[in-house]
Scaffold this motif. Structure first.
Motif, PDB file in Angstrom:
ATOM      1  N   VAL A   1      -0.606 -49.445  31.858  1.00 57.83           N
ATOM      2  CA  VAL A   1      -1.013 -50.818  31.510  1.00 57.83           C
ATOM      3  C   VAL A   1      -1.915 -50.747  30.283  1.00 57.83           C
ATOM      4  O   VAL A   1      -3.046 -50.267  30.363  1.00 57.83           O
ATOM      5  CB  VAL A   1      -1.745 -51.525  32.670  1.00 57.83           C
ATOM      6  N   GLY A   2      -1.409 -51.219  29.154  1.00 55.12           N
ATOM      7  CA  GLY A   2      -2.216 -51.306  27.941  1.00 55.12           C
ATOM      8  C   GLY A   2      -2.743 -52.714  27.751  1.00 55.12           C
ATOM      9  O   GLY A   2      -2.459 -53.618  28.539  1.00 55.12           O
ATOM     10  N   GLN A   3      -3.505 -52.914  26.675  1.00 52.59           N
ATOM     11  CA  GLN A   3      -4.137 -54.211  26.440  1.00 52.59           C
ATOM     12  C   GLN A   3      -3.102 -55.323  26.288  1.00 52.59           C
ATOM     13  O   GLN A   3      -3.243 -56.404  26.846  1.00 52.59           O
ATOM     14  CB  GLN A   3      -5.023 -54.148  25.182  1.00 52.59           C
ATOM     15  N   ARG A   4      -2.048 -55.061  25.512  1.00 52.62           N
ATOM     16  CA  ARG A   4      -1.037 -56.100  25.289  1.00 52.62           C
ATOM     17  C   ARG A   4      -0.340 -56.479  26.592  1.00 52.62           C
ATOM     18  O   ARG A   4      -0.120 -57.652  26.876  1.00 52.62           O
ATOM     19  CB  ARG A   4      -0.018 -55.631  24.253  1.00 52.62           C
ATOM     20  N   LYS A   5       0.009 -55.473  27.406  1.00 55.77           N
ATOM     21  CA  LYS A   5       0.723 -55.766  28.644  1.00 55.77           C
ATOM     22  C   LYS A   5      -0.192 -56.461  29.656  1.00 55.77           C
ATOM     23  O   LYS A   5       0.275 -57.258  30.470  1.00 55.77           O
ATOM     24  CB  LYS A   5       1.336 -54.495  29.216  1.00 55.77           C
ATOM     25  N   LEU A   6      -1.474 -56.164  29.596  1.00 58.48           N
ATOM     26  CA  LEU A   6      -2.427 -56.906  30.434  1.00 58.48           C
ATOM     27  C   LEU A   6      -2.411 -58.386  30.051  1.00 58.48           C
ATOM     28  O   LEU A   6      -2.342 -59.266  30.911  1.00 58.48           O
ATOM     29  CB  LEU A   6      -3.839 -56.338  30.263  1.00 58.48           C
ATOM     30  N   GLU A   7      -2.449 -58.642  28.744  1.00 58.86           N
ATOM     31  CA  GLU A   7      -2.486 -60.025  28.265  1.00 58.86           C
ATOM     32  C   GLU A   7      -1.194 -60.771  28.590  1.00 58.86           C
ATOM     33  O   GLU A   7      -1.213 -61.943  28.961  1.00 58.86           O
ATOM     34  CB  GLU A   7      -2.730 -60.045  26.747  1.00 58.86           C
ATOM     35  N   VAL A   8      -0.052 -60.087  28.449  1.00 59.36           N
ATOM     36  CA  VAL A   8       1.240 -60.752  28.599  1.00 59.36           C
ATOM     37  C   VAL A   8       1.675 -60.865  30.060  1.00 59.36           C
ATOM     38  O   VAL A   8       2.199 -61.900  30.485  1.00 59.36           O
ATOM     39  CB  VAL A   8       2.326 -60.008  27.783  1.00 59.36           C
ATOM     40  N   TYR A   9       1.461 -59.784  30.843  1.00 60.03           N
ATOM     41  CA  TYR A   9       2.011 -59.740  32.201  1.00 60.03           C
ATOM     42  C   TYR A   9       0.954 -59.714  33.308  1.00 60.03           C
ATOM     43  O   TYR A   9       1.288 -59.868  34.481  1.00 60.03           O
ATOM     44  CB  TYR A   9       2.906 -58.500  32.375  1.00 60.03           C
ATOM     45  N   GLY A  10      -0.312 -59.487  32.947  1.00 61.80           N
ATOM     46  CA  GLY A  10      -1.351 -59.286  33.957  1.00 61.80           C
ATOM     47  C   GLY A  10      -1.451 -60.417  34.965  1.00 61.80           C
ATOM     48  O   GLY A  10      -1.509 -60.188  36.178  1.00 61.80           O
ATOM     49  N   GLU A  11      -1.456 -61.656  34.473  1.00 54.68           N
ATOM     50  CA  GLU A  11      -1.583 -62.821  35.352  1.00 54.68           C
ATOM     51  C   GLU A  11      -0.538 -62.801  36.463  1.00 54.68           C
ATOM     52  O   GLU A  11      -0.843 -62.967  37.648  1.00 54.68           O
ATOM     53  CB  GLU A  11      -1.414 -64.098  34.525  1.00 54.68           C
ATOM     54  N   ASP A  12       0.729 -62.600  36.066  1.00 59.33           N
ATOM     55  CA  ASP A  12       1.830 -62.679  37.033  1.00 59.33           C
ATOM     56  C   ASP A  12       1.765 -61.559  38.066  1.00 59.33           C
ATOM     57  O   ASP A  12       1.974 -61.786  39.262  1.00 59.33           O
ATOM     58  CB  ASP A  12       3.176 -62.637  36.292  1.00 59.33           C
TER      59      ASP A  12
ATOM     60  N   ARG B   1      -8.140 -41.847  22.013  1.00 59.63           N
ATOM     61  CA  ARG B   1      -8.038 -42.225  23.433  1.00 59.63           C
ATOM     62  C   ARG B   1      -7.958 -43.747  23.597  1.00 59.63           C
ATOM     63  O   ARG B   1      -7.193 -44.242  24.421  1.00 59.63           O
ATOM     64  CB  ARG B   1      -9.226 -41.665  24.225  1.00 59.63           C
ATOM     65  N   SER B   2      -8.753 -44.466  22.825  1.00 59.72           N
ATOM     66  CA  SER B   2      -8.719 -45.931  22.941  1.00 59.72           C
ATOM     67  C   SER B   2      -7.381 -46.475  22.441  1.00 59.72           C
ATOM     68  O   SER B   2      -6.841 -47.430  23.007  1.00 59.72           O
ATOM     69  CB  SER B   2      -9.873 -46.566  22.171  1.00 59.72           C
ATOM     70  N   THR B   3      -6.815 -45.836  21.402  1.00 65.05           N
ATOM     71  CA  THR B   3      -5.502 -46.248  20.898  1.00 65.05           C
ATOM     72  C   THR B   3      -4.419 -45.942  21.929  1.00 65.05           C
ATOM     73  O   THR B   3      -3.503 -46.741  22.143  1.00 65.05           O
ATOM     74  CB  THR B   3      -5.184 -45.524  19.567  1.00 65.05           C
ATOM     75  N   LEU B   4      -4.530 -44.785  22.572  1.00 65.85           N
ATOM     76  CA  LEU B   4      -3.570 -44.406  23.620  1.00 65.85           C
ATOM     77  C   LEU B   4      -3.567 -45.433  24.748  1.00 65.85           C
ATOM     78  O   LEU B   4      -2.499 -45.854  25.211  1.00 65.85           O
ATOM     79  CB  LEU B   4      -3.930 -43.017  24.173  1.00 65.85           C
ATOM     80  N   LYS B   5      -4.748 -45.847  25.174  1.00 67.03           N
ATOM     81  CA  LYS B   5      -4.848 -46.810  26.276  1.00 67.03           C
ATOM     82  C   LYS B   5      -4.393 -48.193  25.837  1.00 67.03           C
ATOM     83  O   LYS B   5      -3.637 -48.868  26.546  1.00 67.03           O
ATOM     84  CB  LYS B   5      -6.288 -46.866  26.801  1.00 67.03           C
ATOM     85  N   LYS B   6      -4.830 -48.621  24.660  1.00 67.72           N
ATOM     86  CA  LYS B   6      -4.534 -49.977  24.196  1.00 67.72           C
ATOM     87  C   LYS B   6      -3.030 -50.207  24.030  1.00 67.72           C
ATOM     88  O   LYS B   6      -2.505 -51.234  24.470  1.00 67.72           O
ATOM     89  CB  LYS B   6      -5.245 -50.240  22.867  1.00 67.72           C
ATOM     90  N   TYR B   7      -2.349 -49.249  23.399  1.00 66.81           N
ATOM     91  CA  TYR B   7      -0.938 -49.478  23.062  1.00 66.81           C
ATOM     92  C   TYR B   7       0.052 -48.872  24.061  1.00 66.81           C
ATOM     93  O   TYR B   7       1.170 -49.360  24.191  1.00 66.81           O
ATOM     94  CB  TYR B   7      -0.636 -48.949  21.655  1.00 66.81           C
ATOM     95  N   PHE B   8      -0.345 -47.795  24.734  1.00 70.78           N
ATOM     96  CA  PHE B   8       0.596 -47.112  25.625  1.00 70.78           C
ATOM     97  C   PHE B   8       0.182 -47.181  27.096  1.00 70.78           C
ATOM     98  O   PHE B   8       0.983 -46.864  27.975  1.00 70.78           O
ATOM     99  CB  PHE B   8       0.763 -45.645  25.196  1.00 70.78           C
TER     100      PHE B   8
END
Length: 702
Positions: free
Chosen positions: A576-587, A11-18
């Protein structure tokens, strides 16, 4: 069943990456089975989440997952999507330079990539890594291509049986969206995985509205249809190359961004059309059936069949390319008898001509049906729908029915007496009491039910049996000489007196459908969805990736509904996964905050910047404000940047130096004013924090 800790890892992998909080139907079971190193056959509809079934285990396996995919041109789309989610992936094909191929081998050997996509024709080039030291799993996508029973048979797929011999301890997962019972059996046999665990999820794509229309004034109808759906992407499937070009030209003349796609175009032309569609530069592609396989573009809102498909599998797979994000979508089919004649000619002389003709006839019956179209589709794949769907043209405009229970009981009892071994023609002959050579030779004239339907004409019986098949009371076994067989529904009719409703047979005629002129709908100018869509497009252009790889339409709709204005709320959005939060979250958070301040009148959303500003004026530090408001410090800086832009009294240079502002001002010119913060961040090699970039831009813009 895996341990609880392992399930939590999934579940954590599903959320983090997908970016998803929950698995869809059967996904977790399939992933657990793959991780347990079992072979699997997965039948799951297009858009149902097949890819995650092998992509998620690939992240957790030590070595590489080899993905066999049929079309080289479409692998880049898959790999771009994985890389956008922070999953290292690549593709391998014969057109790559030897230096590039060697670099890929090095990454596999050093376990630096998780997925490697390859066409079956290129497998022979992978001999040096095709062993269990490096390969942890093999996924065979579009697995129906291996079977001559399948609708899209490819001889190159038939060599894949060697994979199990070469990698006996490596799990193989075969996946397809379209396989009837005969094709499923053949896939397992050809791949040498007879004991594979089978997963058959529901074929029902409830979000797609099904409609069939007579093929009168098709072009005019299509133009009207598209004008009602501005800024929406769609695919129009045509039978011939010439049709794709003529239709695209007519759409262009009517101000519609359209392009043609067919096998007669050279590789560069096909690639350009495909990329223009993926990158939203073209809204409509007029294509032959070669287009669409493997494309993950989630925001295709409609599919039109300008000509009738040659079988239900192809039709189902093609309509499945719209509405992959789960939002409402439309599938429109134009039915013409001239198409049937043309398709019969195409099938003539083929090695499996009889099967092709039988499947074409089933497609024709679907087009002319007077019963729920979704019932027909699902029953074809062995899934029985108890009630009408309410989301097809037949359900929305139902024909007049009569109680046909006695007719149904007679037909089903004859099929039973014939031991479910005869095709529709012989069934009708027995019903009508015929005494032809076949009936006499097989002694069917001795059956108790011989002649029980002699009062009904041959043509009418044909129509009734088609209706019974369409409603799921019987099915055609194409791999058993098209024999009619009973389903579990038929028992209720034969033994429980379930009522069967039929319509009187009518001769199908193409009638001109009179339609009122419909003015083009104008898209809503300033909704949060439109603002986020615009931001997504700007980011996609800046990063040279398709817009849907930033976020899907469904994710943007969820943002519009939930209005997340801090990182902790933003990460809760599905997609919204962890990477997309980091890359696009601010904007995206900044855009949502900005829109909320402008448009939304609720106290929480109107006051969020004011509360932050008030605490700042009281002398609290950024960290203290963040703790008090239970927000991330980056969100607090976003609030202050907005307040500064609005003219509030903020000592902005307390957080960013004048030298840093000048650096960002110069970078803005060099980078040609990018819409997102990421290009600045990368320009400075991560040495300037996102919040400093945002504050500096506020100063520059003001």
């Amino acid at each position: 069943m895996l341990l609880k800790e392992t399930q939590e890892t999934l579940r954590s992998t599903l959320k983090k990456y997908f970016g998803y909080d929950d698995f869809r139907e059967h996904q977790q079971e399939i992933i657990e089975s793959v991780l347990s190193k079992k072979d699997n056959l997965v039948i799951m509809p297009t858009g149902g989440g097949k890819s995650i079934c092998f992509q998620l285990p690939a992240i957790l396996f030590e070595g590489v997952t080899l993905v066999i995919s049929p079309l080289i041109a479409l692998m880049k789309d898959q790999v771009d999507g994985l890389n956008a989610n922070g999953i290292p992936a690549n593709f391998f094909n014969s057109s790559q330079e030897s230096q590039e191929q060697h670099a890929i081998f090095e990454k596999v050997i050093h376990k630096e990539i998780k997925l490697l996509y390859v066409a079956p024709e290129s497998l022979s080039l992978l001999d040096n890594i095709l062993n269990e030291e490096f390969i942890s799993c093999v996924a065979i996508d579009e697995a129906h291509c291996i079977s001559s029973w399948g609708h899209d048979f490819r001889p190159s797929y038939q060599q894949l049986g060697f994979l199990k011999t070469t990698l006996p301890n490596t799990p193989i997962i075969a996946l397809t969206a379209t396989a009837d019972k005969a094709t499923r059996q053949d896939i397992l046999k050809q791949l040498n995985i007879p004991k594979a665990t089978r997963f058959l999820t529901s074929f029902d794509r409830e979000n797609i509205t099904l409609e069939v229309r007579p093929a009168n004034d098709r072009v005019l109808q299509i133009i009207k249809f598209i004008r009602k759906k501005p800024n929406e992407a769609g695919i129009i499937y045509c039978l011939s190359r010439k049709s794709t070009e003529q239709l695209a030209s007519k759409l262009q003349q009517n101000g519609i961004k359209a392009a043609a796609y067919h096998a007669g175009l050279n590789f560069a032309e096909r690639t350009k059309t495909q990329e223009d569609f993926i990158y939203d530069k073209v809204e409509v592609v007029c294509a032959t059936v070669a287009f669409g396989m493997g494309i993950d573009k989630s925001n295709v809102r409609w599919v039109i069949h300008y000509n009738m498909p040659k079988n239900i599998e192809g039709y189902y797979q093609e309509i499945g390319r719209c509405g992959r994000d789960g939002l409402k979508a439309n599938a429109l089919l134009f039915h013409s008898y001239s198409d049937v004649i043309q398709l019969r000619k195409f099938a003539s002389g083929a090695s499996n001509e009889e099967v092709q003709i039988a499947k074409l006839e089933r497609m024709k019956q679907f087009s002319e049906a007077t019963t729920c179209r979704r019932k027909i589709l699902l029953s074809y794949f062995g899934e029985l729908l108890a009630t009408n769907c309410g989301n097809c043209d037949v359900c929305k405009n139902p024909p007049q029915f009569f109680n046909g229970t006695i007719i149904a009981q007679k037909a089903l009892s004859v099929i039973t007496r014939l031991k479910e071994s005869e095709a529709i023609g012989t069934v009708i002959d027995v019903l009508r009491g015929a005494n032809n050579a076949t009936i006499i030779d097989k002694q069917y004239d001795k059956l108790k039910s011989h002649g029980i339907g002699s009062d009904i004409s041959w043509r009418d019986w044909q129509q009734y049996l088609i209706q019974l098949t369409n409603q799921g009371y019987c099915e055609i076994a194409f791999h058993k000489n098209n024999a009619l067989r009973l389903t579990s529904f038929s028992k209720k009719v034969l033994f429980e007196n379930e009522v069967v409703n039929l319509t009187r047979p009518i001769e199908y005629k193409e009638q001109v459908k009179v339609q009122k002129e419909i003015k083009a709908k104008k898209p809503k100018k300033d909704t949060l969805f439109e603002r986020l869509r615009k931001l997504r497009q700007e980011i996609a252009l800046a990063e040279n990736i398709p817009a849907y790889l930033v976020f899907s339409d469904a994710t943007l709709k969820e943002m519009e509904r939930a209005i997340p204005m801090c990182e902790s709320d933003f990460i809760d959005i599905s997609g919204v996964g962890q990477r997309k939060l980091e890359v696009y979250g601010e904007d995206f958070i900044a855009e949502i905050v900005s829109f909320s301040n402008e448009k939304i009148s609720t106290r929480k959303q109107n006051n969020t910047n004011k509360v932050t500003y008030q605490l700042y004026k009281e002398g609290l530090s950024i960290d203290e404000i963040a703790a008090k408001r239970n927000l991330k410090s980056t969100t607090i800086f976003s609030h202050l940047a907005k307040a500064y832009t609005d003219g509030k009294d903020i000592d902005i240079y307390k957080f960013v130096t004048k030298d840093e502002v000048e650096k960002i001002r110069n970078a803005k010119g060099e980078l040609k004013n990018p819409p997102a913060l990421k290009p600045y961040f990368e320009h400075f090699n991560g040495e300037l924090a996102y919040f400093k970039i945002r504050l500096a831009l506020s100063i520059i813009d003001k």
